[in-house]
Design an enzyme around this catalytic site. Structure first.
Site, mmCIF file in Angstrom:
data_model
loop_
_atom_site.group_PDB
_atom_site.id
_atom_site.type_symbol
_atom_site.label_atom_id
_atom_site.label_comp_id
_atom_site.label_asym_id
_atom_site.label_seq_id
_atom_site.Cartn_x
_atom_site.Cartn_y
_atom_site.Cartn_z
ATOM 1 N N THR B 515 0.838 -0.984 -0.184
ATOM 2 C CA THR B 515 0.015 -0.050 -0.135
ATOM 3 C C THR B 515 0.961 1.101 0.227
ATOM 4 O O THR B 515 0.858 2.283 0.969
ATOM 5 C CB THR B 515 -0.870 0.236 1.064
ATOM 6 O OG1 THR B 515 -1.598 -1.334 1.220
ATOM 7 C CG2 THR B 515 -1.889 0.994 1.285
ATOM 8 N N HIS B 516 1.647 1.314 -1.035
ATOM 9 C CA HIS B 516 2.800 2.444 -1.280
ATOM 10 C C HIS B 516 2.240 2.988 -2.535
ATOM 11 O O HIS B 516 3.311 3.150 -3.294
ATOM 12 C CB HIS B 516 4.057 2.050 -1.093
ATOM 13 C CG HIS B 516 4.461 1.240 0.121
ATOM 14 N ND1 HIS B 516 5.530 0.573 0.266
ATOM 15 C CD2 HIS B 516 3.705 1.321 1.373
ATOM 16 C CE1 HIS B 516 5.827 0.183 1.829
ATOM 17 N NE2 HIS B 516 4.503 0.486 2.503
#
Lengths: 192, 589
Positions: B515-516
């Site tokens: 989740t970057h």
């Protein structure tokens, strides 16, 4: 949510996906079917949190699930299609009445795509059943599966212990405490 | 304008994750009246993830209880032009948060500073290796802010959060046992590194023998109790193994809840409104000034919150979408490269190696999100990119984040997925496996951007954000190289069997990766290639600041939170010391 007949089929399936053996209970005894029933009756089974606005188009595998059908609908349709197939192919016998080897063969064929079932995506249905069976076997017992922590005992997962400070640097040691769940563990309740 | 206009605030902040909470703290401490609008529910430790039910893998990790429901907000996705983007109906590759604390609630806690060279990536590569090493379609650029300028803010965040680690570079002096490649820091971490389990210990031994420089992962799971400058006490980590995707029941993972909220709650000039989903940033008729925001409150009633200053601090996707929906800034056009909003979306390029041992028990259930040993040599500046055939790099790690059994019970190659043989294999392999990870950088390039979807809308009838993205060939070469090195370390650890999970294209939104998600409203010194200036102030609307990883012009290999926090504090400082004394553009356009 499931009917008794659907539940009987599902009980038979989960007991082949995780068979009882010398290592411990199978999927039936561990409550996997009850777990699945509860999940299908709840927000997950209804796809309550999912984006379900149209249009529904077939995408690439990289684009992920695009079906408007909820897990509950897909599960029911697959169970019905499996039963219809069994009754046609095995002179009226239900899946649960087949010998274990025959059940395994049929499930393997569905898994690898060599056996289709009328009206459903049989492979996708199998994946749903397998995913939910494993969830039921390894999720915390508060959800209805993993009875007596059968799944956790099989692999040595201690559950919701939530504190391993004494074990961090005991490299390679066997963890000796029994598993505990969010609702406690069997020994706490059996005494009463 | 809408019916229900609320009393004006000095500042309205959109989003209460790390960015919004840090800015709320800084601005309210200076006496400003702050209203924070958060689209998700209120959440706190005792009410939403106490130890009693925090370790529920099904609820949090599998059913994504802390993640925004796609029914409320999702994106559409395609790999390339020519495809029809389709909605992400079920989260997979990434898990955008929602609710008080945002992703700061359910992160792993791996807390990095980016390297000095990361902030000047294009000029650094061009100076060191020549322009030719940069792929022609790469749109990587310098950030407009230097590591030295950010250092005090990295320091402030680390000392608010109590980060556990060991310095590698104190004011230019190498420190044994820390990351020798980090930029100079003014002081050591506030708390010592975490204690190590067996897997990271073995990984570090093997890596050291191969000439690498392993060090403990800087961690927001604290190694010991800590009291920060706001008087808030953070507890010691119990290595419970329920970090990523979970809230921490022990008050021992740094989050807006554990670090900031107890202080904010005592301040009468801060109001947090949850269930408040912002529809639009409203502006004056000339478009140059934000007047406030329109939002739908928890009862479904549309509200209008006026404010002197608007801080857009939602997740990357919603930051970009709200700019596009509000008509602020010129949308990026990939055909000619013009425009800026949605430009330079980037991701993370990851791969892994799985080791299986016959006898050794690694006890994977012991864990913490940032418990592990890391090798950062493959990001080193001295690497000859012309010879390697790629730019960027990766860090390699043995992270032991918790062997939660629904999602983490690998078996050896050839094991069936079910049945008696599977059962025997999982019983043998669960305690005796180790996962090593490679986390690599992601180029921004012409084929990766964000815009508004032409077809799909959210429940309010607003267009969804559309992502067009695939891995750049450079990044696949980079991660293959890094994964090969990782496999060498893995082999040196002496497993009975090893599986190398190389990353291949095309990119898929189905399996979890990271989740970057970064970029789309990037920062920079040049308004033709950035949405915000180096203080994260909109080039177009001077009283709007856009904060978060949406400002990253490309993504280094590292986890973003440390830099997101430093940039937020840097922006807050600029608001207080530069903007408020003379409201207007901090950099002339």
């Amino acid at each position: 949510m499931l009917t008794l007949a659907e539940a009987a089929t599902l009980e038979a399936i989960v007991d082949r996906l995780i068979p009882p053996d010398e290592l411990g209970p199978g999927g039936r005894e561990a409550g996997c079917a009850l777990f699945i029933d509860r999940q299908l009756a709840g927000p997950f089974g209804r796809s309550e949190s999912l984006y379900l606005l149209p249009p529904f188009l077939d995408g690439t595998p990289e684009q992920g699930l695009q079906s408007p059908l909820t897990p509950a609908v897909r599960m029911r349709a697959g169970l019905a299609a499996l039963e219809a197939h069994c009754r046609a192919a095995f002179v009226g016998r239900a899946f649960a009445a087949l010998p274990p080897a025959g059940q395994d063969r049929l499930l393997s064929e569905i898994e690898d795509g060599t056996r289709s079932l009328a009206g459903v995506n049989a492979r996708a249905w199998f994946d749903l059943v397998l995913q939910m069976t494993m969830e039921g076997f390894f999720a915390d017992p508060i959800h209805g599966g993993n009875r007596q922590m059968a799944g956790w005992r099989l692999i040595g997962f201690p559950g919701a212990r939530y504190d391993y400070r004494d074990w961090v640097e005991r490299h390679g040691a066997a963890y000796t405490l029994p598993p505990v769940g969010i609702g406690g563990r069997p020994g706490w309740h059996d005494a009463g | 304008m809408p019916a229900d206009a609320l009393p004006a605030a000095d500042v309205v902040i959109i989003g209460f994750g790390w960015s919004g909470a840090l800015i709320a703290e800084a601005l309210s401490a200076a006496g400003l009246g702050v209203v924070v609008l958060e689209r998700g529910p209120y959440r706190d430790t005792a009410s939403d993830f106490p130890p009693g039910f925090a370790p529920d893998e099904l609820r949090y990790a599998v059913r994504h209880d802390l993640v925004v429901p796609t029914a409320q907000n999702t994106i559409t996705f395609r790999n390339r032009v020519g495809q029809t983007a389709l909605p992400v109906r079920q989260w997979g590759s990434f898990l955008p948060a929602s609710g008080a604390g945002g992703g700061g609630v359910h992160w792993n806690g791996q807390t990095w500073r980016f390297r000095p060279s990361d902030f000047v990536l294009r000029s650094h590569l061009a100076n060191a290796h020549g322009h030719d090493v940069i792929p022609s379609d790469a749109t990587i650029q310098d950030w407009g802010v230097s590591y030295a300028e950010l250092e005090p803010f990295y320091d402030r965040f680390e000392y608010l959060a109590g980060i556990s680690g060991r310095a590698g570079n104190l004011r230019g002096h190498r420190q044994e046992g820390g990351n020798p490649f980090e930029g100079p820091r003014q002081r050591d971490y506030p708390t010592p590194p975490m204690r190590m389990t067996l897997a990271p210990t073995r990984f570090a031994e093997a890596a050291r023998a191969l000439g690498y420089h392993p060090f403990p992962q800087p961690s927001a799971n604290l190694s010991e109790p800590y009291t920060n400058s706001l008087g808030v006490v953070i507890g010691p980590c119990s290595y419970c193994g329920f970090c990523e995707r979970f809230g921490c029941g022990n008050y021992s993972k740094a989050s807006p809840q554990t670090v900031l909220m107890p202080a904010l709650r005592r301040r009468p000039n801060v109001a947090l409104r949850t269930g408040a989903e912002v529809l639009e940033i409203a502006r004056t008729p000339d478009g140059r000034h934000a007047r406030g925001v329109r939002y739908v409150d928890a009862d479904g009633i549309e509200r209008y919150q006026r404010a002197e200053l608007v801080i857009l601090a939602a997740y990357t996707f919603e930051n970009v979408r709200l700019l596009l929906l509000s008509g602020i800034g010129q949308p990026y056009d990939p055909r000619d490269g013009s425009g800026v909003v949605g430009r330079n979306y980037a991701y993370q390029t990851t791969a892994s190696v799985q080791l299986f041992f016959d006898e050794t028990r690694f006890n994977p259930f012991i864990g913490a999100g940032a418990l592990g040993m890391v090798v950062d040599d493959l990001n080193a500046e001295g690497r000859d990119h012309a010879r390697l055939g790629f730019i960027g790099g990766a860090h390699l790690a043995a992270m032991q984040s918790g062997g939660r059994p629904i999602q983490s019970r690998p078996t050896r190659p050839g094991t069936p997925r079910w049945g008696g043989a599977w059962k025997h294999a999982v019983a043998r392999d669960y305690l005796r496996n180790v996962r090593l990870g490679a986390s690599g950088s992601s180029l921004s390039h012409r084929g990766a951007w964000l815009d508004l979807d032409p077809t799909y809308q959210d429940r309010h009838g607003r267009r969804l954000l559309r992502m067009t993205f695939d891995f750049h060939a450079n990044d696949l070469r980079m991660i293959q190289h890094a994964t090969d090195r990782l496999a060498e370390i893995g082999r040196a650890m002496g497993p009975a069997e090893m599986v190398v999970n190389q990353r291949h294209g095309p990119y898929s939104v189905v399996p979890y990766q990271s989740t970057h998600n970064v970029g789309g409203a990037v920062m920079g010194p040049d308004p033709t290639t950035s949405v915000v200036n180096p203080w994260l102030q909109s080039w177009d609307v001077a009283n709007l600041f856009v904060v978060g990883a949406s400002s990253f012009p490309q993504n280094p290999s590292y986890n973003p939170t440390g830099t997101v926090a430093a940039l937020a504090l840097h922006a807050a400082n600029a608001i207080l010391t530069r903007y408020l004394p003379a409201p207007g553009p901090l950099v002339p356009r």
